[in-house]
Design a protein around this motif. Structure first.
Motif, mmCIF file in Angstrom:
data_model
loop_
_atom_site.group_PDB
_atom_site.id
_atom_site.type_symbol
_atom_site.label_atom_id
_atom_site.label_comp_id
_atom_site.label_asym_id
_atom_site.label_seq_id
_atom_site.Cartn_x
_atom_site.Cartn_y
_atom_site.Cartn_z
ATOM 1 N N PRO B 1 0.840 -1.204 0.000
ATOM 2 C CA PRO B 1 0.000 0.000 0.000
ATOM 3 C C PRO B 1 0.871 1.248 0.000
ATOM 4 O O PRO B 1 1.866 1.295 0.713
ATOM 5 N N GLY B 2 0.488 2.207 -0.803
ATOM 6 C CA GLY B 2 1.274 3.438 -0.852
ATOM 7 C C GLY B 2 2.395 3.358 -1.852
ATOM 8 O O GLY B 2 2.843 4.362 -2.365
ATOM 9 N N LEU B 3 2.853 2.131 -2.140
ATOM 10 C CA LEU B 3 3.947 1.994 -3.088
ATOM 11 C C LEU B 3 3.412 1.876 -4.509
ATOM 12 O O LEU B 3 4.118 2.093 -5.468
ATOM 13 N N GLN B 4 2.168 1.498 -4.624
ATOM 14 C CA GLN B 4 1.585 1.350 -5.948
ATOM 15 C C GLN B 4 1.076 2.712 -6.394
ATOM 16 O O GLN B 4 0.193 3.277 -5.788
ATOM 17 N N MET B 5 1.651 3.230 -7.469
ATOM 18 C CA MET B 5 1.204 4.537 -7.933
ATOM 19 C C MET B 5 0.185 4.352 -9.033
ATOM 20 O O MET B 5 0.220 3.376 -9.764
ATOM 21 N N GLN B 8 0.892 6.703 -14.177
ATOM 22 C CA GLN B 8 1.489 7.989 -14.453
ATOM 23 C C GLN B 8 2.433 7.813 -15.606
ATOM 24 O O GLN B 8 2.861 6.705 -15.904
#
Lengths: 128, 113
Positions: B1-5, B8
């Motif tokens: 969690p949080g690492l998957q952007m 972009q």
């Protein structure tokens, strides 16, 4: 063993690809539009997650094949003859230290950062 | 969690940037530095022609831009992309490597941000 008097070097590259094994859900090619601060936070987050994963699973990434590992330090034993600096111990400490360092840097960059639930800062030695 | 952007934009260039690979301490030691250059050059050659390789070294009392990052100039964007995918996620001295790209103009102007 040394061959023709030349030290055979071992590459620092590891065989495992952390992302491929889905050990941490990390994106390993970054978007171009990240600011340097975002990039820094991302790398810190990754270091923390990687250390968390390794400490939780005990997968420290060293090879079972002794010829593929770097030489071990001299053993240190306690009073009962039990070895203290085992490989497991050394790797666990390495990732605990790395996680601590990354968390401290992260808190500096982002004061709202929530530390991992199982993280305990190392006990500080009191000095005058 | 949080690492998957979220999706972009990734704008690949010939200049591959490798992050989280080297520390200031690794770069200060001259033998270590030479070994690191060898290791990275050898690995990158597997993915294409390496035109140049830059690993900024720290200097005392000076803030050198790009210290801690590795910059590899490939002869084609395709090679850089192959290398980015192959090396990103691999460990280097126990750290997880992350890939990125730098604009060619910035690389040749020495803007190793």
């Amino acid at each position: 063993e040394p061959q023709e008097g030349k030290r055979r070097k071992r590459s620092r590259f590891g065989e495992e690809n952390i992302a491929e094994r889905n050990l941490i859900g990390a994106q390993t090619v970054l978007p171009s539009n990240m600011t340097p601060l975002q990039q820094q936070c991302y790398i810190l987050h990754l270091r923390i997650e990687d250390a968390n994963m390794r400490l939780r699973t005990g997968r420290f990434g060293y090879s079972d094949d002794p010829s593929k590992r770097s030489p071990s330090p001299e053993p240190v034993y306690n009073g009962e003859g039990k070895r203290l600096n085992t490989r497991e111990y050394r790797y666990r400490k390495k990732y605990e230290d790395d996680r601590h360092e990354a968390i401290q840097e992260m808190i500096k960059l982002n004061p709202n950062y929530h530390v991992p639930p199982d993280y305990r800062p190392p006990v500080q030695k009191l000095e005058d | 969690p949080g690492l998957q952007m979220s999706q972009q934009q990734i704008n690949p260039t010939r200049i591959l940037v490798l992050l989280n690979m080297v520390t200031k301490d690794d770069l200060t030691d001259s033998d270590e530095y030479a070994d690191i250059l060898d290791d990275i050059r050898e690995e990158c050659r597997k993915y294409g022609n390496v035109e140049s390789l830059q690993i900024p070294r720290p200097l005392p009392d000076l803030d050198v831009p790009g210290v801690g990052k590795v910059f590899v100039e490939f002869s084609s964007v395709d090679s850089a992309m192959t290398a980015a995918k192959a090396i990103g996620g691999r460990t280097f001295a126990g750290r997880v490597t992350i890939s990125s790209y730098l604009d060619e103009s910035k690389y040749f102007a020495g803007q190793f941000q």
